[in-house]
Design a protein around this motif. Structure first.
Motif, PDB file in Angstrom:
ATOM      1  N   ARG A   1      -4.865  -2.274  -5.323  1.00  0.00           N
ATOM      2  CA  ARG A   1      -3.094  -2.451  -4.475  1.00  0.00           C
ATOM      3  C   ARG A   1      -2.880  -1.323  -3.051  1.00  0.00           C
ATOM      4  O   ARG A   1      -3.660  -0.719  -2.416  1.00  0.00           O
ATOM      5  CB  ARG A   1      -2.114  -1.448  -5.164  1.00  0.00           C
ATOM      6  CG  ARG A   1      -2.071  -0.207  -5.678  1.00  0.00           C
ATOM      7  CD  ARG A   1      -1.018   0.493  -6.414  1.00  0.00           C
ATOM      8  NE  ARG A   1      -1.311   2.457  -6.339  1.00  0.00           N
ATOM      9  CZ  ARG A   1      -0.252   2.537  -6.835  1.00  0.00           C
ATOM     10  NH1 ARG A   1       0.547   2.035  -8.026  1.00  0.00           N
ATOM     11  NH2 ARG A   1      -0.177   4.154  -6.631  1.00  0.00           N
ATOM     12  N   TYR A   2      -1.763  -2.052  -2.237  1.00  0.00           N
ATOM     13  CA  TYR A   2      -1.199  -1.677  -1.359  1.00  0.00           C
ATOM     14  C   TYR A   2       0.374  -1.665  -1.492  1.00  0.00           C
ATOM     15  O   TYR A   2       0.664  -2.993  -1.890  1.00  0.00           O
ATOM     16  CB  TYR A   2      -1.205  -2.634   0.101  1.00  0.00           C
ATOM     17  CG  TYR A   2      -1.231  -2.927   0.865  1.00  0.00           C
ATOM     18  CD1 TYR A   2      -1.740  -1.901   1.725  1.00  0.00           C
ATOM     19  CD2 TYR A   2       0.279  -3.794   1.061  1.00  0.00           C
ATOM     20  CE1 TYR A   2      -1.392  -1.976   3.546  1.00  0.00           C
ATOM     21  CE2 TYR A   2       0.670  -3.283   2.879  1.00  0.00           C
ATOM     22  CZ  TYR A   2      -0.209  -2.179   3.932  1.00  0.00           C
ATOM     23  OH  TYR A   2       0.179  -2.449   4.505  1.00  0.00           O
TER      24      TYR A   2
ATOM     25  N   ASP B   1     -12.458  -3.220   2.899  1.00  0.00           N
ATOM     26  CA  ASP B   1     -11.036  -3.748   2.828  1.00  0.00           C
ATOM     27  C   ASP B   1     -10.655  -5.068   2.627  1.00  0.00           C
ATOM     28  O   ASP B   1     -11.667  -5.716   1.264  1.00  0.00           O
ATOM     29  CB  ASP B   1     -10.834  -4.091   4.611  1.00  0.00           C
ATOM     30  CG  ASP B   1     -10.772  -3.448   5.738  1.00  0.00           C
ATOM     31  OD1 ASP B   1     -10.994  -2.099   5.244  1.00  0.00           O
ATOM     32  OD2 ASP B   1     -10.027  -3.998   7.062  1.00  0.00           O
TER      33      ASP B   1
ATOM     34  N   ASP C   1       1.137   1.684   8.855  1.00  0.00           N
ATOM     35  CA  ASP C   1       1.565   1.165   7.156  1.00  0.00           C
ATOM     36  C   ASP C   1       0.049   1.590   7.174  1.00  0.00           C
ATOM     37  O   ASP C   1       0.139   0.858   5.830  1.00  0.00           O
ATOM     38  CB  ASP C   1       1.084  -0.272   7.716  1.00  0.00           C
ATOM     39  CG  ASP C   1       2.153  -1.142   8.281  1.00  0.00           C
ATOM     40  OD1 ASP C   1       3.337  -1.071   7.786  1.00  0.00           O
ATOM     41  OD2 ASP C   1       2.477  -2.388   8.839  1.00  0.00           O
ATOM     42  N   ASP C   2      -1.055   1.970   7.437  1.00  0.00           N
ATOM     43  CA  ASP C   2      -2.452   2.267   6.235  1.00  0.00           C
ATOM     44  C   ASP C   2      -3.549   3.081   8.134  1.00  0.00           C
ATOM     45  O   ASP C   2      -2.524   3.360   8.877  1.00  0.00           O
ATOM     46  CB  ASP C   2      -3.613   1.045   6.689  1.00  0.00           C
ATOM     47  CG  ASP C   2      -4.667   0.602   5.537  1.00  0.00           C
ATOM     48  OD1 ASP C   2      -4.505   0.591   5.267  1.00  0.00           O
ATOM     49  OD2 ASP C   2      -6.184   1.544   6.773  1.00  0.00           O
TER      50      ASP C   2
ATOM     51  N   LYS D   1       4.080  -1.635   0.077  1.00  0.00           N
ATOM     52  CA  LYS D   1       5.068  -0.674   1.515  1.00  0.00           C
ATOM     53  C   LYS D   1       6.267  -1.228   0.491  1.00  0.00           C
ATOM     54  O   LYS D   1       6.508  -2.047  -0.022  1.00  0.00           O
ATOM     55  CB  LYS D   1       4.648  -1.466   2.196  1.00  0.00           C
ATOM     56  CG  LYS D   1       3.572  -0.852   3.064  1.00  0.00           C
ATOM     57  CD  LYS D   1       3.612   0.538   3.666  1.00  0.00           C
ATOM     58  CE  LYS D   1       2.173   1.124   4.277  1.00  0.00           C
ATOM     59  NZ  LYS D   1       1.204   1.331   2.935  1.00  0.00           N
TER      60      LYS D   1
ATOM     61  N   ASP E   1      -7.674   2.838  -2.245  1.00  0.00           N
ATOM     62  CA  ASP E   1      -6.571   2.030  -2.455  1.00  0.00           C
ATOM     63  C   ASP E   1      -6.264   1.349  -4.065  1.00  0.00           C
ATOM     64  O   ASP E   1      -5.837   0.760  -4.659  1.00  0.00           O
ATOM     65  CB  ASP E   1      -6.951   0.413  -1.671  1.00  0.00           C
ATOM     66  CG  ASP E   1      -5.910   0.986  -0.058  1.00  0.00           C
ATOM     67  OD1 ASP E   1      -5.546   1.243   0.296  1.00  0.00           O
ATOM     68  OD2 ASP E   1      -6.707   0.320   0.705  1.00  0.00           O
TER      69      ASP E   1
ATOM     70  N   TYR F   1      -7.526  -4.700  -2.471  1.00  0.00           N
ATOM     71  CA  TYR F   1      -6.038  -5.209  -3.558  1.00  0.00           C
ATOM     72  C   TYR F   1      -5.160  -7.070  -2.815  1.00  0.00           C
ATOM     73  O   TYR F   1      -4.436  -7.647  -3.308  1.00  0.00           O
ATOM     74  CB  TYR F   1      -4.773  -4.875  -2.526  1.00  0.00           C
ATOM     75  CG  TYR F   1      -4.599  -4.301  -0.972  1.00  0.00           C
ATOM     76  CD1 TYR F   1      -4.776  -5.430   0.087  1.00  0.00           C
ATOM     77  CD2 TYR F   1      -5.456  -2.955  -0.578  1.00  0.00           C
ATOM     78  CE1 TYR F   1      -5.014  -4.923   1.649  1.00  0.00           C
ATOM     79  CE2 TYR F   1      -5.672  -2.757   1.009  1.00  0.00           C
ATOM     80  CZ  TYR F   1      -4.985  -4.128   1.817  1.00  0.00           C
ATOM     81  OH  TYR F   1      -5.552  -3.838   2.768  1.00  0.00           O
TER      82      TYR F   1
ATOM     83  N   GLU G   1      -1.696  -6.546  -4.812  1.00  0.00           N
ATOM     84  CA  GLU G   1      -2.982  -6.373  -6.063  1.00  0.00           C
ATOM     85  C   GLU G   1      -3.504  -7.360  -6.922  1.00  0.00           C
ATOM     86  O   GLU G   1      -2.861  -8.280  -6.907  1.00  0.00           O
ATOM     87  CB  GLU G   1      -2.265  -6.022  -7.289  1.00  0.00           C
ATOM     88  CG  GLU G   1      -2.885  -4.864  -8.464  1.00  0.00           C
ATOM     89  CD  GLU G   1      -2.082  -3.823  -9.800  1.00  0.00           C
ATOM     90  OE1 GLU G   1      -1.378  -2.690  -9.015  1.00  0.00           O
ATOM     91  OE2 GLU G   1      -2.038  -4.520 -10.928  1.00  0.00           O
TER      92      GLU G   1
END
Length: 367
Positions: free
Chosen positions: A256-257, A200, A186-187, A259, A288, A203, A265
């Motif tokens: 933003r992230y 970290d 996922d990352d 999936k 990101d 988003y 966001e």
């Protein structure tokens, strides 16, 4: 200071302190801040009095200094009574706008050699009676702490985290264990790729306050970790590049992230300031950063300012580099310290999670 005398006036209660100074507290403020059991819940400390549904009649029968209980008592003509402690009155003697708590700018470090007391302690030391206080102060002063000689287990790591506060949930779950061999990571944190300096959660509206990492198993080459004091960069830019500092304090940068079933966001400046202009958060993640466009002149100025921060963060002389080995638990202030990782080959398993910022600040207030 202690209270010498009281002088009721039309506009409020004039309190004369023992040093001869005085301060007038409005009558409505006195009612609203009454700490009697009827007005302020003795256990929850939540306000019970409501001065807004009906306008109170602020005519006074008498005002009394109660030296025994260290409070000022006001008795009103409607036969109600308000009491305010000396401590509250003294703490509010000078008016000011409420401000978000700024980062500790007295001990920031531009390079590892500037760290006055290296923040390292053993796991047994942390688990001792005064261990949590020492751990918290290391993070407050330097932005991070390393706990060595820990059992190389996820349970030991979780026990450390839960001694501070509950573990925060996120899109990655709560406390978790992961490695660099996931089929569909996922990352990039779950891969073997290099990761540039960042914080970290750019988003999410409320970025994690603390992050904890522990390497449980390691059969790899490379993967060195780097920590960079973002507050030191902020203060350098404030002093030497004020226009760039202003730009990065005013432009809301989107993170933003994305999936399959998630699109997060949030937008905030790289340097978030309080009303006094002090830095309360450093928020930077070039990986990101989401697309946005300003007018051409402003966009060019933003790129110059962002490039300046980016290059300072990637300056090797600013980075504290180390290898996260099994038995050493790292915790750092995600609102201040940027973290990075070199690429690696081989296998590595880690565990960890996040804490909320307010829980960290709560602990600091109570130690």
């Amino acid at each position: 200071m202690s209270i010498k005398s009281l002088k009721p006036q039309n506009d409020g209660l004039n309190i004369i302190w023992n040093d001869g100074s005085n301060e007038i507290f409005p009558w409505l403020w006195i009612r609203d801040h009454s700490e009697s059991e009827k007005d302020l819940h003795p256990d929850s400390k939540q306000r019970q009095i409501d001065v807004f549904s009906e306008t109170p009649q602020n005519s006074v029968i008498e005002t009394v200094i109660d030296q025994k209980s260290k409070k000022v008592v006001v008795r009103w003509t409607d036969l109600t009574e308000s009491s305010v402690s000396f401590n509250l009155l003294e703490s509010m003697a000078k008016t000011s706008n409420p401000n978000a708590e700024d980062l500790n700018n007295e001990t920031f470090w531009n390079c590892p050699s500037e760290i006055k007391t290296f923040p390292n302690m053993t796991y047994d030391d942390f688990m001792s009676d005064k261990g949590l206080k020492k751990w918290l102060m290391y993070i407050q002063e330097n932005g991070f702490v390393l706990v060595s000689e820990a059992p190389a287990t996820s349970q030991a790591t979780k026990d450390l985290m839960e001694r501070m506060a509950y573990v925060r949930n996120s899109i990655f779950g709560g406390f978790s264990v992961w490695d660099n061999k996931l089929d569909n990571p996922d990352d990039t944190a779950f891969t073997s790729l290099a990761i540039e300096p960042h914080t970290d959660g750019t988003y999410v509206h409320d970025a994690p306050g603390l992050q904890t990492l522990h390497c449980l198993k390691k059969d790899s080459v490379g993967g060195e970790n780097q920590l960079i004091d973002g507050l030191a960069i902020a203060e350098k830019m404030r002093k030497e590049y004020p226009e760039s500092f202003k730009i990065l304090s005013s432009i809301n940068i989107p993170g933003r992230y994305i999936k399959t079933d998630t699109y997060l966001e949030a937008k905030r400046p790289l340097f978030r300031l309080n009303d006094q202009g002090k830095v309360i958060q450093v928020s930077f993640n070039n990986h990101d950063r989401a697309p946005f466009r300003l007018d051409n002149d402003s966009m060019g100025q933003f790129y110059e300012a962002y490039k300046l921060f980016h290059n300072l963060a990637n300056d090797k002389s600013r980075q504290f580099e180390f290898m996260l080995e099994p038995g050493t638990i790292l915790t750092f202030d995600n609102w201040r310290v940027l973290h990075a990782r070199a690429s690696l080959t081989g296998y590595r398993q880690l565990c960890g999670g996040y804490h909320n910022r307010e829980d960290f600040e709560s602990r600091l207030r109570l130690i």
